[in-house]
Structures are given as C-alpha cells and as structure tokens.
Write a protein that holds these residues in place. Structure first.
Motif, PDB file in Angstrom:
ATOM      1  N   ARG A  98      -6.224  -9.945  -0.407  1.00 18.49           N
ATOM      2  CA  ARG A  98      -5.760  -9.158  -1.550  1.00 18.49           C
ATOM      3  C   ARG A  98      -6.017  -7.664  -1.334  1.00 18.49           C
ATOM      4  NH1 ARG A  98      -7.976 -13.052  -6.353  1.00 18.49           N
ATOM      5  NH2 ARG A  98      -6.398 -14.663  -6.099  1.00 18.49           N
ATOM      6  N   ILE A  99      -7.219  -7.343  -0.870  1.00 18.81           N
ATOM      7  CA  ILE A  99      -7.569  -5.939  -0.618  1.00 18.81           C
ATOM      8  C   ILE A  99      -6.652  -5.338   0.446  1.00 18.81           C
ATOM      9  CG2 ILE A  99      -9.360  -4.408   0.292  1.00 18.81           C
ATOM     10  CD1 ILE A  99     -11.423  -6.207  -1.085  1.00 18.81           C
ATOM     11  N   ALA A 100      -6.388  -6.101   1.491  1.00 19.78           N
ATOM     12  CA  ALA A 100      -5.516  -5.609   2.568  1.00 19.78           C
ATOM     13  C   ALA A 100      -4.098  -5.370   2.066  1.00 19.78           C
ATOM     14  CB  ALA A 100      -5.512  -6.596   3.730  1.00 19.78           C
ATOM     15  N   VAL A 101      -3.577  -6.273   1.247  1.00 23.25           N
ATOM     16  CA  VAL A 101      -2.218  -6.129   0.714  1.00 23.25           C
ATOM     17  C   VAL A 101      -2.149  -4.932  -0.233  1.00 23.25           C
ATOM     18  CG1 VAL A 101      -0.477  -7.202  -0.782  1.00 23.25           C
ATOM     19  CG2 VAL A 101      -1.568  -8.532   1.032  1.00 23.25           C
ATOM     20  N   ILE A 102      -3.113  -4.804  -1.127  1.00 25.51           N
ATOM     21  CA  ILE A 102      -3.130  -3.680  -2.072  1.00 25.51           C
ATOM     22  C   ILE A 102      -3.233  -2.356  -1.324  1.00 25.51           C
ATOM     23  CG2 ILE A 102      -4.488  -2.562  -3.883  1.00 25.51           C
ATOM     24  CD1 ILE A 102      -5.104  -5.395  -4.943  1.00 25.51           C
ATOM     25  N   THR A 103      -4.099  -2.295  -0.316  1.00 25.04           N
ATOM     26  CA  THR A 103      -4.249  -1.077   0.478  1.00 25.04           C
ATOM     27  C   THR A 103      -2.948  -0.721   1.181  1.00 25.04           C
ATOM     28  OG1 THR A 103      -6.586  -1.587   0.837  1.00 25.04           O
ATOM     29  CG2 THR A 103      -5.587   0.025   2.318  1.00 25.04           C
ATOM     30  N   GLY A 104      -2.273  -1.694   1.721  1.00 29.41           N
ATOM     31  CA  GLY A 104      -0.992  -1.449   2.393  1.00 29.41           C
ATOM     32  C   GLY A 104       0.072  -0.949   1.436  1.00 29.41           C
ATOM     33  N   VAL A 105       0.157  -1.550   0.258  1.00 34.04           N
ATOM     34  CA  VAL A 105       1.146  -1.121  -0.747  1.00 34.04           C
ATOM     35  C   VAL A 105       0.853   0.310  -1.196  1.00 34.04           C
ATOM     36  CG1 VAL A 105       1.959  -1.558  -3.107  1.00 34.04           C
ATOM     37  CG2 VAL A 105       1.704  -3.459  -1.504  1.00 34.04           C
ATOM     38  N   VAL A 106      -0.400   0.620  -1.438  1.00 32.12           N
ATOM     39  CA  VAL A 106      -0.770   1.984  -1.853  1.00 32.12           C
ATOM     40  C   VAL A 106      -0.436   2.989  -0.753  1.00 32.12           C
ATOM     41  CG1 VAL A 106      -2.735   3.482  -2.404  1.00 32.12           C
ATOM     42  CG2 VAL A 106      -2.519   1.262  -3.519  1.00 32.12           C
ATOM     43  N   ALA A 107      -0.714   2.648   0.486  1.00 33.58           N
ATOM     44  CA  ALA A 107      -0.416   3.554   1.599  1.00 33.58           C
ATOM     45  C   ALA A 107       1.082   3.809   1.713  1.00 33.58           C
ATOM     46  CB  ALA A 107      -0.959   2.976   2.905  1.00 33.58           C
ATOM     47  N   ILE A 108       1.885   2.769   1.592  1.00 31.89           N
ATOM     48  CA  ILE A 108       3.347   2.933   1.663  1.00 31.89           C
ATOM     49  C   ILE A 108       3.838   3.780   0.490  1.00 31.89           C
ATOM     50  CG2 ILE A 108       5.536   1.680   1.477  1.00 31.89           C
ATOM     51  CD1 ILE A 108       4.179  -0.571   3.112  1.00 31.89           C
ATOM     52  N   ALA A 109       3.289   3.551  -0.696  1.00 35.14           N
ATOM     53  CA  ALA A 109       3.681   4.339  -1.874  1.00 35.14           C
ATOM     54  C   ALA A 109       3.330   5.814  -1.687  1.00 35.14           C
ATOM     55  CB  ALA A 109       3.007   3.780  -3.124  1.00 35.14           C
ATOM     56  N   LEU A 110       2.145   6.094  -1.164  1.00 35.33           N
ATOM     57  CA  LEU A 110       1.748   7.489  -0.930  1.00 35.33           C
ATOM     58  C   LEU A 110       2.652   8.163   0.097  1.00 35.33           C
ATOM     59  CD1 LEU A 110      -2.143   7.245  -0.974  1.00 35.33           C
ATOM     60  CD2 LEU A 110      -0.653   8.304  -2.684  1.00 35.33           C
TER      61      LEU A 110
END
Length: 148
Positions: free
Chosen positions: A17-29
């Motif tokens: 979950r942490i890895a997926v959330i981190t990836g989504v946030v990075a792509i959004a930024l």
C-alpha cells in the motif's frame, strides 16, 4: 536473518500500500510540475518600482557628465508592464517591461548647448529612445519655499 525479515516486509500488504501510494503521489507531482509556471510565483516589479530604479540610474549617470551640476530627472512610463503567455516555446510566459514615454532633465548646465548635447546622447542611447522624447532645460537657481 535480515533477509527473512526483509522478504516478509516486502510481502506484507502495508508495504504494498505504501509503495502504491508513494508511486501515485510521485506521478501526480511530476504531472502538476510540468503544467505549472513557476515564473508566476516570482515577484514582479511594479511599474513604479521599475520607473524609480530607472530614474535613479539616470540621475547617477547624468550627474557624472561634465558641466551638468545639480540635476533632477522626471520619467513618464508608457505602460505598466505585462506578462505575455507564449505558445510553441519552452517558456510559458515572457515579461515585457514598461517603456519610457518621456524624460525631463533639469540641470544647472541646461542652458549650455554642449552639456545639453552630452546629456541628450546619454539619455537617448541608454534608453534607446528618440530625442523627441527627451527635454533638457536649465535648473532655476532659486529654491521656492513650500507653504502648507
């Protein structure tokens, strides 16, 4: 031993979950930063500040000309400057500075044709304006008192 704990951590749902959330946030930024123009956040000098800086610089240079003596400078600006949005370029905006409409120089040497010519040359060349936008005259030697 540390390999077992590391493998357990990688296989846990929390880690996933942490890895997926981190990836989504990075792509959004990354997406947001590519569409933001960070130049808009920089402080833009107002027309008055720009005119005052220009007036001070002109006063400094004109006062150094031989024969000028005491000098006063008055500037009028043609516009307040603007940001122009551009297309088909890497830059999103281009700042256009205000343009000088006219300059009045009042100085002790304003009645000497040689001094007037020197001052006229300094003003027109430094501002890239025509001589019809510049007026140079002699400073009145009498200082009148301001009454309230």
């Amino acid at each position: 031993m540390w390999k077992k704990k590391f493998n357990q951590l990688i296989r846990s749902k929390l880690f996933l979950r942490i890895a997926v959330i981190t990836g989504v946030v990075a792509i959004a930024l990354i997406f947001i930063s590519s569409h933001l123009d960070f130049n808009l956040f920089q402080k833009q000098a107002s027309s008055d500040e720009y005119a005052e800086e220009l007036r001070t610089r002109l006063l400094d240079i004109v006062s150094e000309i031989d024969g000028v003596g005491e000098v006063r400078v008055f500037l009028t600006m043609d516009n307040s400057g603007e940001n122009v949005y551009m297309t088909n370029t890497d830059k999103k905006t281009k700042s256009i500075e205000p343009t000088v409409r006219g300059v009045v120089i009042v100085c002790d040497g304003g009645d000497d044709p040689i001094v007037v010519d020197r001052v006229m040359g300094a003003i027109t060349r430094s501002l890239s304006i025509s001589s019809d936008k510049v007026y140079i005259t002699k400073l009145d030697g009498q200082q009148s008192a301001v009454t309230e």
